[in-house]
Design a protein around this motif. Structure first.
Motif, PDB file in Angstrom:
ATOM      1  N   LEU A  37       0.828  -1.214   0.000  1.00  0.00           N
ATOM      2  CA  LEU A  37       0.000   0.000   0.000  1.00  0.00           C
ATOM      3  C   LEU A  37       0.861   1.262   0.000  1.00  0.00           C
ATOM      4  CD1 LEU A  37      -2.801  -1.046   2.520  1.00  0.00           C
ATOM      5  CD2 LEU A  37      -2.982  -0.884   0.026  1.00  0.00           C
ATOM      6  N   ALA A  38       1.953   1.236   0.781  1.00  0.00           N
ATOM      7  CA  ALA A  38       2.846   2.399   0.816  1.00  0.00           C
ATOM      8  C   ALA A  38       3.513   2.616  -0.536  1.00  0.00           C
ATOM      9  CB  ALA A  38       3.903   2.209   1.905  1.00  0.00           C
ATOM     10  N   ALA A  39       3.929   1.530  -1.177  1.00  0.00           N
ATOM     11  CA  ALA A  39       4.551   1.644  -2.503  1.00  0.00           C
ATOM     12  C   ALA A  39       3.556   2.185  -3.524  1.00  0.00           C
ATOM     13  CB  ALA A  39       5.092   0.283  -2.944  1.00  0.00           C
ATOM     14  N   MET A  40       2.302   1.725  -3.446  1.00  0.00           N
ATOM     15  CA  MET A  40       1.279   2.235  -4.367  1.00  0.00           C
ATOM     16  C   MET A  40       1.030   3.720  -4.142  1.00  0.00           C
ATOM     17  SD  MET A  40      -1.366  -0.990  -4.098  1.00  0.00           S
ATOM     18  CE  MET A  40      -2.693  -0.078  -4.885  1.00  0.00           C
ATOM     19  N   LEU A  41       1.008   4.135  -2.870  1.00  0.00           N
ATOM     20  CA  LEU A  41       0.787   5.552  -2.564  1.00  0.00           C
ATOM     21  C   LEU A  41       1.926   6.406  -3.103  1.00  0.00           C
ATOM     22  CD1 LEU A  41      -0.761   7.819  -1.110  1.00  0.00           C
ATOM     23  CD2 LEU A  41       0.501   7.223   0.976  1.00  0.00           C
ATOM     24  N   ILE A  42       3.175   5.966  -2.874  1.00  0.00           N
ATOM     25  CA  ILE A  42       4.330   6.731  -3.356  1.00  0.00           C
ATOM     26  C   ILE A  42       4.335   6.794  -4.882  1.00  0.00           C
ATOM     27  CG2 ILE A  42       6.848   6.760  -3.455  1.00  0.00           C
ATOM     28  CD1 ILE A  42       6.849   5.509  -0.657  1.00  0.00           C
ATOM     29  N   GLN A  43       4.029   5.657  -5.519  1.00  0.00           N
ATOM     30  CA  GLN A  43       3.994   5.623  -6.978  1.00  0.00           C
ATOM     31  C   GLN A  43       2.918   6.560  -7.532  1.00  0.00           C
ATOM     32  OE1 GLN A  43       1.563   4.068  -9.132  1.00  0.00           O
ATOM     33  NE2 GLN A  43       2.759   4.194 -11.035  1.00  0.00           N
ATOM     34  N   GLY A  44       1.769   6.596  -6.855  1.00  0.00           N
ATOM     35  CA  GLY A  44       0.702   7.488  -7.288  1.00  0.00           C
ATOM     36  C   GLY A  44       1.065   8.951  -7.122  1.00  0.00           C
ATOM     37  N   LEU A  45       1.767   9.296  -6.013  1.00  0.00           N
ATOM     38  CA  LEU A  45       2.172  10.680  -5.798  1.00  0.00           C
ATOM     39  C   LEU A  45       3.195  11.135  -6.835  1.00  0.00           C
ATOM     40  CD1 LEU A  45       2.537  10.760  -1.894  1.00  0.00           C
ATOM     41  CD2 LEU A  45       0.722  11.797  -3.262  1.00  0.00           C
ATOM     42  N   ILE A  46       4.066  10.227  -7.251  1.00  0.00           N
ATOM     43  CA  ILE A  46       5.119  10.598  -8.193  1.00  0.00           C
ATOM     44  C   ILE A  46       4.589  10.719  -9.618  1.00  0.00           C
ATOM     45  CG2 ILE A  46       7.304   9.843  -9.217  1.00  0.00           C
ATOM     46  CD1 ILE A  46       8.011   8.592  -6.530  1.00  0.00           C
ATOM     47  N   THR A  47       3.720   9.809  -9.997  1.00  0.00           N
ATOM     48  CA  THR A  47       3.291   9.740 -11.397  1.00  0.00           C
ATOM     49  C   THR A  47       2.029  10.536 -11.700  1.00  0.00           C
ATOM     50  OG1 THR A  47       2.036   7.702 -10.942  1.00  0.00           O
ATOM     51  CG2 THR A  47       4.342   7.464 -11.636  1.00  0.00           C
ATOM     52  N   ARG A  50      -1.516  15.548 -12.211  1.00  0.00           N
ATOM     53  CA  ARG A  50      -2.353  16.628 -11.679  1.00  0.00           C
ATOM     54  C   ARG A  50      -1.724  17.302 -10.459  1.00  0.00           C
ATOM     55  NH1 ARG A  50      -5.626  12.504 -13.330  1.00  0.00           N
ATOM     56  NH2 ARG A  50      -7.242  13.028 -14.876  1.00  0.00           N
ATOM     57  N   LEU A  51      -0.788  16.624  -9.808  1.00  0.00           N
ATOM     58  CA  LEU A  51      -0.111  17.245  -8.673  1.00  0.00           C
ATOM     59  C   LEU A  51       0.870  18.324  -9.120  1.00  0.00           C
ATOM     60  CD1 LEU A  51       0.555  14.094  -6.423  1.00  0.00           C
ATOM     61  CD2 LEU A  51      -1.293  15.755  -6.257  1.00  0.00           C
ATOM     62  N   ASP A  52       1.302  18.260 -10.373  1.00  0.00           N
ATOM     63  CA  ASP A  52       2.124  19.324 -10.970  1.00  0.00           C
ATOM     64  C   ASP A  52       3.372  19.605 -10.135  1.00  0.00           C
ATOM     65  OD1 ASP A  52       3.017  21.295 -12.594  1.00  0.00           O
ATOM     66  OD2 ASP A  52       1.313  22.648 -12.332  1.00  0.00           O
ATOM     67  N   TRP A  53       4.226  18.603 -10.001  1.00  0.00           N
ATOM     68  CA  TRP A  53       5.442  18.745  -9.190  1.00  0.00           C
ATOM     69  C   TRP A  53       6.385  19.844  -9.684  1.00  0.00           C
ATOM     70  CZ3 TRP A  53       5.615  16.985  -4.493  1.00  0.00           C
ATOM     71  CH2 TRP A  53       4.817  15.885  -4.147  1.00  0.00           C
ATOM     72  N   PRO A  54       6.513  20.083 -11.011  1.00  0.00           N
ATOM     73  CA  PRO A  54       7.368  21.216 -11.428  1.00  0.00           C
ATOM     74  C   PRO A  54       6.948  22.545 -10.818  1.00  0.00           C
ATOM     75  CG  PRO A  54       6.922  19.790 -13.301  1.00  0.00           C
ATOM     76  CD  PRO A  54       6.063  19.290 -12.171  1.00  0.00           C
ATOM     77  N   THR A  55       5.629  22.781 -10.721  1.00  0.00           N
ATOM     78  CA  THR A  55       5.153  24.023 -10.089  1.00  0.00           C
ATOM     79  C   THR A  55       5.468  24.031  -8.597  1.00  0.00           C
ATOM     80  OG1 THR A  55       3.365  24.185 -11.714  1.00  0.00           O
ATOM     81  CG2 THR A  55       3.130  25.475  -9.692  1.00  0.00           C
ATOM     82  N   VAL A  56       5.384  22.855  -7.969  1.00  0.00           N
ATOM     83  CA  VAL A  56       5.717  22.755  -6.545  1.00  0.00           C
ATOM     84  C   VAL A  56       7.159  23.179  -6.306  1.00  0.00           C
ATOM     85  CG1 VAL A  56       6.002  21.184  -4.602  1.00  0.00           C
ATOM     86  CG2 VAL A  56       3.995  20.971  -6.088  1.00  0.00           C
ATOM     87  N   TRP A  57       8.112  22.616  -7.073  1.00  0.00           N
ATOM     88  CA  TRP A  57       9.527  22.954  -6.866  1.00  0.00           C
ATOM     89  C   TRP A  57       9.807  24.404  -7.249  1.00  0.00           C
ATOM     90  CZ3 TRP A  57       9.890  19.383  -3.846  1.00  0.00           C
ATOM     91  CH2 TRP A  57       9.626  18.053  -4.143  1.00  0.00           C
ATOM     92  N   LYS A  58       9.047  24.940  -8.192  1.00  0.00           N
ATOM     93  CA  LYS A  58       9.267  26.320  -8.616  1.00  0.00           C
ATOM     94  C   LYS A  58       8.917  27.308  -7.506  1.00  0.00           C
ATOM     95  CE  LYS A  58       7.801  29.718 -12.098  1.00  0.00           C
ATOM     96  NZ  LYS A  58       6.954  29.950 -13.282  1.00  0.00           N
ATOM     97  N   TYR A  59       7.831  27.046  -6.783  1.00  0.00           N
ATOM     98  CA  TYR A  59       7.355  27.998  -5.776  1.00  0.00           C
ATOM     99  C   TYR A  59       7.697  27.595  -4.342  1.00  0.00           C
ATOM    100  CZ  TYR A  59       4.742  30.488  -9.349  1.00  0.00           C
ATOM    101  OH  TYR A  59       4.407  31.224 -10.449  1.00  0.00           O
ATOM    102  N   LEU A  60       8.457  26.505  -4.180  1.00  0.00           N
ATOM    103  CA  LEU A  60       8.785  26.061  -2.820  1.00  0.00           C
ATOM    104  C   LEU A  60       9.617  27.100  -2.079  1.00  0.00           C
ATOM    105  CD1 LEU A  60       8.517  23.724  -0.804  1.00  0.00           C
ATOM    106  CD2 LEU A  60      10.629  22.773  -1.747  1.00  0.00           C
ATOM    107  N   PHE A  61      10.515  27.770  -2.808  1.00  0.00           N
ATOM    108  CA  PHE A  61      11.369  28.795  -2.194  1.00  0.00           C
ATOM    109  C   PHE A  61      11.056  30.179  -2.760  1.00  0.00           C
ATOM    110  CE2 PHE A  61      13.748  24.815  -1.887  1.00  0.00           C
ATOM    111  CZ  PHE A  61      14.009  24.784  -0.532  1.00  0.00           C
ATOM    112  N   ASN A  62       9.808  30.374  -3.122  1.00  0.00           N
ATOM    113  CA  ASN A  62       9.378  31.677  -3.602  1.00  0.00           C
ATOM    114  C   ASN A  62       9.505  32.720  -2.484  1.00  0.00           C
ATOM    115  OD1 ASN A  62       6.794  33.662  -3.809  1.00  0.00           O
ATOM    116  ND2 ASN A  62       7.583  33.215  -5.850  1.00  0.00           N
ATOM    117  N   GLU A  63       9.771  33.965  -2.888  1.00  0.00           N
ATOM    118  CA  GLU A  63       9.987  35.020  -1.899  1.00  0.00           C
ATOM    119  C   GLU A  63       8.781  35.211  -0.995  1.00  0.00           C
ATOM    120  OE1 GLU A  63      10.901  39.863  -1.809  1.00  0.00           O
ATOM    121  OE2 GLU A  63      10.832  38.739  -3.712  1.00  0.00           O
ATOM    122  N   ASN A  64       7.581  35.209  -1.544  1.00  0.00           N
ATOM    123  CA  ASN A  64       6.377  35.387  -0.730  1.00  0.00           C
ATOM    124  C   ASN A  64       6.142  34.194   0.185  1.00  0.00           C
ATOM    125  OD1 ASN A  64       5.814  37.886  -1.898  1.00  0.00           O
ATOM    126  ND2 ASN A  64       4.634  36.959  -3.566  1.00  0.00           N
TER     127      ASN A  64
END
Length: 327
Positions: A37-47, A50-64
């Motif tokens: 179940l943990a492997a399925m959850l991790i695989q789902g989060l990565i693939t 709709r979670l749009d990880w590039p946007t997450v990393w772009k704004y993780l250290f945003n000034e605001n």
């Protein structure tokens, strides 16, 4: 002739049975299911696109976002420091022999625990409307020596941490009271017999022992305070982390990636707080921790042991020993 084996105590036992541990398949099956179940959850989060990880990393250290993290930490630390000091005062008042002090403490705890923190923050946001001026003078008269507009003193930031601190103090007061009452009364009586004042007894005898009980729930309340800062929009205060990520999400029309950004920062700060809490628990738990006593684990030769005696016969734990405190 039957083969003889020698056990750990040095006794010869004929026809000794070599017992094997019972195989338990349940924990193994449960571990496999949980791992899958943990492997399925991790695989789902990565693939999941709709979670749009590039946007997450772009704004993780945003000034605001970083500014929101700073204000969130400031609100948390300032609110908890004020709440801890005020809760200790309230806990001591609850134990006072003066009925007025006990009544005021009880009313404070009853009121602030009985109303939602969001509602309290709304009232603090409207403080300058309810009380336009803050003044000093003679009570019950119109004579005033000094006055100032409430909006100058009770700014949005001040209203936010004051509201959070007063609400948290009501909960921490009961935690403090439980910790203080957990210390045996004999400690106080012994200190009084030595001529110590009540303030010195509280500072050097009661509080150091009560901290072992107070620290764990206080750590939980601190983590809860970190997340409660997201409610200061009721003041309104619009510079903390949750509002900062929501503002970016509304501009980009991408709420999910910015929610993940907020979650990552909250999890990071919470993890650091948990490490600090564990260190404080170890520090104030000195003298109470279970530890081995006797000859278990020592190197031979053992004092008082002859060749025919078991050499490693003590395997006990000192479960509740307290080294004491010097006044």
């Amino acid at each position: 002739m039957a083969k003889k084996n020698i056990d750990g105590e040095g006794l010869n036992i004929p026809n000794r049975i070599n017992a094997l541990p019972v195989r338990r398949k349940g924990p193994v099956v449960a571990a496999v299911i949980v791992a899958l179940l943990a492997a399925m959850l991790i695989q789902g989060l990565i693939t999941n696109e709709r979670l749009d990880w590039p946007t997450v990393w772009k704004y993780l250290f945003n000034e605001n976002v970083l500014r929101g993290v700073r204000y969130t930490l400031e609100l948390t630390v300032l609110s908890m420091v004020v709440a801890i000091i005020l809760s200790l005062i309230l806990a001591v008042m609850r134990k006072s022999i003066n009925p007025v002090l006990r009544g005021v403490s009880w009313f404070f705890i009853w009121f602030f625990r009985g109303t939602p923190v969001y509602t309290q923050l709304v009232f603090w946001g409207l403080f300058s409307v309810l009380v336009p001026k803050i003044s000093l003078g003679i009570p019950f008269t119109d004579v005033s020596f000094w006055s100032i507009d409430s909006s100058v003193v009770v700014t949005a930031f001040n209203a936010a941490w004051i509201g959070l601190a007063l609400n948290e103090a009501a909960y921490l007061a009961e935690i403090m009271r439980a910790g203080l009452e957990a210390v045996d009364n004999g400690q106080t009586e012994a200190a009084e017999a030595l001529g110590m004042s009540r303030t010195l007894i509280m500072r050097r005898i009661i509080l150091p022992q009560a901290m072992r009980i107070i620290i764990p729930p206080t750590g939980n309340e601190t983590i809860g305070m970190l997340k409660s800062t997201s409610l200061v929009i009721a003041v309104p205060f619009t510079l903390e982390l949750q509002y900062a990520t929501n503002a970016i999400a509304n501009r980009l029309y991408k709420p999910i990636p910015l929610l993940i950004v907020a979650c990552i920062w909250y999890l990071f700060i919470t993890s650091v707080m948990m490490v600090i809490q564990a260190g404080l628990e170890r520090h104030f738990g000195k003298g109470f921790d279970a530890r081995p006593i006797g000859t278990k684990g020592k190197q031979p030769p053992y004092p008082g042991k002859t060749d025919g005696e078991p050499q490693d016969d003590v395997s006990k734990l000192n479960e509740a020993t307290f080294a004491g405190l010097n006044a």
